[in-house]
Design an enzyme around this catalytic site. Sequence first.
Site, PDB file in Angstrom:
ATOM      1  CB  CYS A  86       3.047   4.120  -6.950  1.00  0.00           C
ATOM      2  SG  CYS A  86       1.371   4.219  -7.378  1.00  0.00           S
ATOM      3  CB  CYS A  95       0.991   1.318  -6.384  1.00  0.00           C
ATOM      4  SG  CYS A  95       0.920   2.055  -7.988  1.00  0.00           S
TER       5      CYS A  95
END
Length: 105
Positions: A33, A30
């Site tokens: 993230c 991600c």
Amino acid sequence: MALEITDANFEETVLKSDKPVVVDFWAAWCGPCRMVGPIIDELSTEYEGKAVVGKVDVDANQEFAAKYGVRNIPTVLVFQNGEVVGRQVGVAPKTAYSEAIDALL
């Protein structure tokens, strides 16, 4: 470094903590993230002894991500006395997270 939280230690680390707990639900693949990760690591150092700051890899630990309705990552949940008292979905500035912690201290 932020604490690694897993399905196995979630209850003990998060739900039974006598301090505020910040949990970053993330995954290695991600992109956003990876932007939140360093912020979480900084908070973990700054609030050492005052709050618990950790990360849950949702690919390896799905039980509590599902329980708390984490559908998008990164999602950062703030817990106090075993209850969710804050939720931030997506990337936010560091101040958003530190203000959430400060409000509970």
